[in-house]
Write a protein that holds these residues in place. Structure first.
Motif, PDB file in Angstrom:
ATOM      1  N   ASP A  61       0.821  -1.214   0.000  1.00  0.00           N
ATOM      2  CA  ASP A  61       0.000   0.000   0.000  1.00  0.00           C
ATOM      3  C   ASP A  61       0.854   1.263   0.000  1.00  0.00           C
ATOM      4  O   ASP A  61       0.525   2.253  -0.657  1.00  0.00           O
ATOM      5  CB  ASP A  61      -0.922   0.020   1.220  1.00  0.00           C
ATOM      6  CG  ASP A  61      -1.893  -1.148   1.226  1.00  0.00           C
ATOM      7  OD1 ASP A  61      -2.050  -1.791   0.175  1.00  0.00           O
ATOM      8  OD2 ASP A  61      -2.480  -1.420   2.288  1.00  0.00           O
ATOM      9  N   LYS A  76       0.358  -1.038  -4.975  1.00  0.00           N
ATOM     10  CA  LYS A  76      -1.045  -1.217  -5.348  1.00  0.00           C
ATOM     11  C   LYS A  76      -1.515  -0.066  -6.240  1.00  0.00           C
ATOM     12  O   LYS A  76      -1.306   1.103  -5.940  1.00  0.00           O
ATOM     13  CB  LYS A  76      -1.901  -1.305  -4.084  1.00  0.00           C
ATOM     14  CG  LYS A  76      -3.317  -1.795  -4.313  1.00  0.00           C
ATOM     15  CD  LYS A  76      -4.041  -1.982  -2.987  1.00  0.00           C
ATOM     16  CE  LYS A  76      -3.429  -3.098  -2.159  1.00  0.00           C
ATOM     17  NZ  LYS A  76      -4.174  -3.346  -0.898  1.00  0.00           N
ATOM     18  N   GLY A  77      -2.135  -0.446  -7.356  1.00  0.00           N
ATOM     19  CA  GLY A  77      -2.687   0.560  -8.250  1.00  0.00           C
ATOM     20  C   GLY A  77      -1.693   1.176  -9.205  1.00  0.00           C
ATOM     21  O   GLY A  77      -2.045   2.050 -10.004  1.00  0.00           O
ATOM     22  N   GLU A  78      -0.422   0.727  -9.146  1.00  0.00           N
ATOM     23  CA  GLU A  78       0.597   1.268 -10.033  1.00  0.00           C
ATOM     24  C   GLU A  78       1.157   0.177 -10.942  1.00  0.00           C
ATOM     25  O   GLU A  78       1.176  -1.001 -10.581  1.00  0.00           O
ATOM     26  CB  GLU A  78       1.748   1.891  -9.228  1.00  0.00           C
ATOM     27  CG  GLU A  78       1.342   3.090  -8.386  1.00  0.00           C
ATOM     28  CD  GLU A  78       2.529   3.706  -7.655  1.00  0.00           C
ATOM     29  OE1 GLU A  78       3.675   3.324  -7.975  1.00  0.00           O
ATOM     30  OE2 GLU A  78       2.304   4.560  -6.784  1.00  0.00           O
TER      31      GLU A  78
END
Length: 263
Positions: A61, A76-78
Motif C-alpha cells: 500500500d 497497489k494501483g501502479e
C-alpha cells in the motif's frame, strides 16, 4: 562510501493491508551485504507477508523496498516497473514449488535457460556442481515425487542459487518437514551463511535462528517490536511480548520432547 550504500536491502515505511485490514504497519529496517537477519514472531504476525512483499509477490500500500538502491516493490494501483530489479533476489518457499513433470536437473536449469538465456550445457554443468554440493548429484534424473521432503527442499535452494542471487529469502523452509529431515536443510543454509550470502530468514527453529543470525527482528501484529543481536534476544529480550513468545515456545518444545520420549 556513504552509510546508505553499505546496505543491500532497505525497507522504508512498508505498509500492507488485505481487504481493509492492515497486516504490515510502517515497517523500516535494512540488511547489510553479507548479513543474515532472522525474522521471528507468532503465527499471523506478518512474517511471510513481509517476505512476499519484498520479493514482489504481494502488492504494498505504501513505503519503499530497495535492493542496492534500486526499487523492487510492487505498489497497489501502479504499473509494476521493477521486475528486472527483482531478478537479483531468490526466494525459497515452504512448499518447494518444484515442477512435478520435470526432472530435478530440468527444474534447476529451466529458469537459467529461459529467463537468463544461458547456454543449456553450461547451465547443466553448474546445476550438477550445485547438486553435488548438497549431496544430490545422483538425483539429477529423478522426479520430485521420488525425493523426500528434505531432498526436495535442498533442490529448491539449489534452483535459487543457480540464478546467482545477491539476496536470498527463506520462508519457513523446514515447516513441512519431518524432524529428521530438518537438519539436512538447515546445514545447507548454515553453509551459505559461512560463505557470506546475504539472507532474510523466517523460521520457527529457535536454535538455528540463534546460530545463523547476525540480527533478530521480532514481529507482532504487523510491526517490528524488537530488534537485537541473537544473544541479547534469546537471553535478555527487551519487550514483554518477546519474553512471552520465547517462554511459550520453550514450553511447547519441552512438551514435544516428552511426547517423543514416550513414543
Amino acid at each position: 562510501m556513504s552509510a546508505e550504500s553499505t546496505y543491500l536491502l532497505t525497507v522504508e515505511n512498508l505498509t500492507k493491508s488485505y481487504e481493509g485490514t492492515e497486516v504490515l504497519h510502517d515497517l523500516s529496517f535494512s540488511v547489510k551485504k553479507g548479513e543474515v537477519v532472522v525474522v521471528l514472531g507468532p503465527s499471523g504476525s506478518g512474517k511471510s507477508t513481509l517476505l512476499r512483499s519484498i520479493d514482489g509477490l504481494e502488492e504494498i500500500d505504501a513505503g519503499e523496498i530497495l535492493l542496492n538502491g534500486m526499487a523492487v516493490s510492487r505498489k497497489k494501483g501502479e504499473k509494476d516497473t521493477n521486475f528486472q530489479n527483482r531478478k537479483k533476489m531468490g526466494m525459497v518457499f515452504q512448499s518447494y514449488e518444484l515442477f512435478p513433470h520435470l526432472s530435478i536437473l530440468e527444474n534447476i536449469t529451466l529458469a537459467m535457460t529461459k529467463v537468463q538465456k544461458r547456454n543449456k550445457k553450461e547451465a547443466e554443468k553448474e546445476a550438477r556442481e550445485l547438486l553435488k554440493r548438497v549431496g544430490l548429484l545422483d538425483k539429477e534424473k529423478a522426479y520430485p515425487r521420488m525425493l523426500s521432503g528434505g531432498q526436495k527442499q535442498r533442490v529448491a535452494i539449489v534452483r535459487s542459487l543457480a540464478m546467482h542471487p545477491e539476496f536470498m529469502l527463506f520462508d519457513e523452509v523446514t515447516a513441512a518437514l519431518d524432524p529428521e529431515m530438518v537438519r539436512e536443510v538447515l546445514d545447507v543454509i548454515m553453509e551459505l551463511s559461512s560463505e557470506g550470502q546475504t539472507m532474510l530468514i523466517v523460521t520457527h527453529e529457535m536454535a538455528f535462528a540463534r546460530a545463523v543470525s547476525d540480527r533478530i527482528l521480532f514481529m507482532d501484529q504487523g510491526k517490528i517490536v524488537e530488534e537485537s543481536t541473537p544473544d541479547v534476544f534469546f537471553e535478555s529480550p527487551k519487550t514483554e511480548r518477546a519474553k512471552t513468545f520465547l517462554e511459550n515456545f520453550a514450553f511447547v518444545s519441552r512438551k514435544r520432547s516428552r511426547t517423543s520420549e514416550i513414543k
